[in-house]
Design a protein around this motif. Structure first.
Motif, PDB file in Angstrom:
ATOM      1  N   ILE A  64      -7.812   0.976  -5.176  1.00  0.00           N
ATOM      2  CA  ILE A  64      -7.702   2.351  -4.698  1.00  0.00           C
ATOM      3  C   ILE A  64      -8.641   2.535  -3.516  1.00  0.00           C
ATOM      4  O   ILE A  64      -9.677   1.876  -3.426  1.00  0.00           O
ATOM      5  CB  ILE A  64      -8.026   3.383  -5.802  1.00  0.00           C
ATOM      6  CG1 ILE A  64      -9.443   3.198  -6.351  1.00  0.00           C
ATOM      7  CG2 ILE A  64      -7.009   3.353  -6.914  1.00  0.00           C
ATOM      8  CD1 ILE A  64      -9.921   4.336  -7.211  1.00  0.00           C
ATOM      9  N   TYR A  65      -8.231   3.420  -2.618  1.00  0.00           N
ATOM     10  CA  TYR A  65      -9.096   3.782  -1.493  1.00  0.00           C
ATOM     11  C   TYR A  65      -9.833   5.040  -1.916  1.00  0.00           C
ATOM     12  O   TYR A  65      -9.226   6.084  -2.166  1.00  0.00           O
ATOM     13  CB  TYR A  65      -8.272   4.022  -0.230  1.00  0.00           C
ATOM     14  CG  TYR A  65      -9.141   4.141   0.996  1.00  0.00           C
ATOM     15  CD1 TYR A  65      -9.576   3.006   1.664  1.00  0.00           C
ATOM     16  CD2 TYR A  65      -9.537   5.383   1.469  1.00  0.00           C
ATOM     17  CE1 TYR A  65     -10.384   3.098   2.786  1.00  0.00           C
ATOM     18  CE2 TYR A  65     -10.342   5.483   2.593  1.00  0.00           C
ATOM     19  CZ  TYR A  65     -10.766   4.344   3.241  1.00  0.00           C
ATOM     20  OH  TYR A  65     -11.571   4.434   4.341  1.00  0.00           O
ATOM     21  N   LYS A  66     -11.149   4.927  -2.025  1.00  0.00           N
ATOM     22  CA  LYS A  66     -11.949   6.026  -2.572  1.00  0.00           C
ATOM     23  C   LYS A  66     -13.304   6.038  -1.875  1.00  0.00           C
ATOM     24  O   LYS A  66     -13.911   4.982  -1.685  1.00  0.00           O
ATOM     25  CB  LYS A  66     -12.119   5.799  -4.081  1.00  0.00           C
ATOM     26  CG  LYS A  66     -12.874   6.849  -4.811  1.00  0.00           C
ATOM     27  CD  LYS A  66     -12.876   6.509  -6.307  1.00  0.00           C
ATOM     28  CE  LYS A  66     -13.735   7.459  -7.093  1.00  0.00           C
ATOM     29  NZ  LYS A  66     -13.772   7.084  -8.500  1.00  0.00           N
ATOM     30  N   TRP A  96     -11.992   0.518  -0.067  1.00  0.00           N
ATOM     31  CA  TRP A  96     -11.118   0.011  -1.131  1.00  0.00           C
ATOM     32  C   TRP A  96     -11.957  -0.520  -2.288  1.00  0.00           C
ATOM     33  O   TRP A  96     -12.995  -1.149  -2.075  1.00  0.00           O
ATOM     34  CB  TRP A  96     -10.204  -1.095  -0.600  1.00  0.00           C
ATOM     35  CG  TRP A  96      -9.122  -0.542   0.264  1.00  0.00           C
ATOM     36  CD1 TRP A  96      -9.120  -0.468   1.622  1.00  0.00           C
ATOM     37  CD2 TRP A  96      -7.900   0.040  -0.184  1.00  0.00           C
ATOM     38  NE1 TRP A  96      -7.952   0.130   2.043  1.00  0.00           N
ATOM     39  CE2 TRP A  96      -7.192   0.445   0.967  1.00  0.00           C
ATOM     40  CE3 TRP A  96      -7.333   0.268  -1.429  1.00  0.00           C
ATOM     41  CZ2 TRP A  96      -5.937   1.063   0.900  1.00  0.00           C
ATOM     42  CZ3 TRP A  96      -6.089   0.867  -1.507  1.00  0.00           C
ATOM     43  CH2 TRP A  96      -5.402   1.266  -0.343  1.00  0.00           C
ATOM     44  N   ILE A 139       0.841  -1.192   0.000  1.00  0.00           N
ATOM     45  CA  ILE A 139       0.000   0.000   0.000  1.00  0.00           C
ATOM     46  C   ILE A 139       0.876   1.242   0.000  1.00  0.00           C
ATOM     47  O   ILE A 139       1.821   1.356   0.780  1.00  0.00           O
ATOM     48  CB  ILE A 139      -0.946   0.013   1.221  1.00  0.00           C
ATOM     49  CG1 ILE A 139      -1.882  -1.201   1.166  1.00  0.00           C
ATOM     50  CG2 ILE A 139      -1.740   1.315   1.276  1.00  0.00           C
ATOM     51  CD1 ILE A 139      -2.754  -1.385   2.391  1.00  0.00           C
ATOM     52  N   ASN A 140       0.543   2.182  -0.888  1.00  0.00           N
ATOM     53  CA  ASN A 140       1.168   3.492  -0.938  1.00  0.00           C
ATOM     54  C   ASN A 140       0.048   4.510  -0.949  1.00  0.00           C
ATOM     55  O   ASN A 140      -0.620   4.712  -1.975  1.00  0.00           O
ATOM     56  CB  ASN A 140       2.042   3.624  -2.179  1.00  0.00           C
ATOM     57  CG  ASN A 140       2.756   4.958  -2.233  1.00  0.00           C
ATOM     58  OD1 ASN A 140       2.539   5.833  -1.399  1.00  0.00           O
ATOM     59  ND2 ASN A 140       3.611   5.120  -3.232  1.00  0.00           N
ATOM     60  N   ASP A 141      -0.196   5.104   0.217  1.00  0.00           N
ATOM     61  CA  ASP A 141      -1.245   6.109   0.372  1.00  0.00           C
ATOM     62  C   ASP A 141      -2.613   5.494   0.051  1.00  0.00           C
ATOM     63  O   ASP A 141      -3.083   4.647   0.781  1.00  0.00           O
ATOM     64  CB  ASP A 141      -0.933   7.334  -0.481  1.00  0.00           C
ATOM     65  CG  ASP A 141      -1.710   8.571  -0.057  1.00  0.00           C
ATOM     66  OD1 ASP A 141      -2.180   8.618   1.101  1.00  0.00           O
ATOM     67  OD2 ASP A 141      -1.874   9.482  -0.885  1.00  0.00           O
ATOM     68  N   GLU A 142      -3.215   5.869  -1.062  1.00  0.00           N
ATOM     69  CA  GLU A 142      -4.552   5.377  -1.413  1.00  0.00           C
ATOM     70  C   GLU A 142      -4.542   4.386  -2.570  1.00  0.00           C
ATOM     71  O   GLU A 142      -5.560   4.151  -3.212  1.00  0.00           O
ATOM     72  CB  GLU A 142      -5.464   6.565  -1.733  1.00  0.00           C
ATOM     73  CG  GLU A 142      -5.677   7.452  -0.520  1.00  0.00           C
ATOM     74  CD  GLU A 142      -6.541   8.654  -0.802  1.00  0.00           C
ATOM     75  OE1 GLU A 142      -6.803   8.967  -1.981  1.00  0.00           O
ATOM     76  OE2 GLU A 142      -6.964   9.303   0.171  1.00  0.00           O
ATOM     77  N   THR A 143      -3.375   3.804  -2.832  1.00  0.00           N
ATOM     78  CA  THR A 143      -3.237   2.824  -3.906  1.00  0.00           C
ATOM     79  C   THR A 143      -2.593   1.560  -3.340  1.00  0.00           C
ATOM     80  O   THR A 143      -1.665   1.643  -2.535  1.00  0.00           O
ATOM     81  CB  THR A 143      -2.359   3.378  -5.048  1.00  0.00           C
ATOM     82  OG1 THR A 143      -2.898   4.631  -5.488  1.00  0.00           O
ATOM     83  CG2 THR A 143      -2.306   2.418  -6.226  1.00  0.00           C
TER      84      THR A 143
END
Length: 139
Positions: free
Chosen positions: A123-125, A129, A96-100
Motif C-alpha cells: 500500500i502507498y501510505k 510504499w 497498481i490500482n490507486d494506492e494498492t
C-alpha cells in the motif's frame, strides 16, 4: 565512565542534537524491493521494519499460518538474516490500482541455490510504499 557517556547521549537526545534515523520511503514497489535487499544485507532490522505497515501480515507456511504486525515479522526475517546471506529480489509483475499494488517477485539468496517466488500486497501510505501482505514463498 560508561554512565558518563550514557548521560551525554541522553542530554544530546533531549537537546535535539541527535535525531532518529530517517529511512527513505520507497516511491515504487521495485524501490521497496531494493531497500529490503539492502537492509537485509547489512542486517538492519529497523530498516526492514520501516518497509512494513504496522498491520502487515506475513504468510509463514502452506497452511496459511500468519504472523501479524511489524515486530513479529521482523523476528521471522531475522532468522534468515542470521544465516549471513544477501538477498536479491526482482519485481516480476506489478499491478497498481490507486494506492494498492499486487506484486509477484522472484528472490534469491546470493551464493546459494535458494530461490523463491513471492506474492505481495503493498500500500502507498504516508508518502511511501509498504508491505501489507508478504507471502515470501507464494503459497
Amino acid at each position: 565512565m560508561m554512565l558518563k557517556r550514557l548521560m551525554v547521549v541522553i542530554v544530546l537526545l533531549f537537546s535535539g542534537l541527535i535525531q532518529a534515523v530517517e529511512y527513505p520511503k520507497p516511491q515504487t514497489p521495485s524501490e521497496l524491493h531494493t531497500l529490503f535487499g539492502n537492509y537485509f544485507s547489512i542486517k538492519d532490522l529497523i530498516g526492514i521494519g520501516s518497509l512494513f505497515d504496522e498491520k502487515a501480515v506475513y504468510v509463514v507456511d502452506e497452511q496459511g499460518s500468519l504472523l501479524e504486525g511489524r515486530e513479529a515479522i521482523i523476528q521471522e526475517i531475522k532468522r534468515y538474516m542470521d544465516a549471513g546471506a544477501a538477498l536479491e529480489t526482482v519485481s516480476a509483475s506489478i499491478h497498481i490500482n490507486d494506492e494498492t499494488a499486487l506484486i509477484k517477485s522472484i528472490w534469491r539468496i546470493s551464493g546459494s541455490e535458494v530461490t523463491g517466488t513471492a506474492l505481495e500486497v503493498m500500500i502507498y501510505k504516508d508518502g511511501g510504499w509498504l508491505y501489507l501482505i508478504d507471502n515470501p514463498n507464494g503459497f
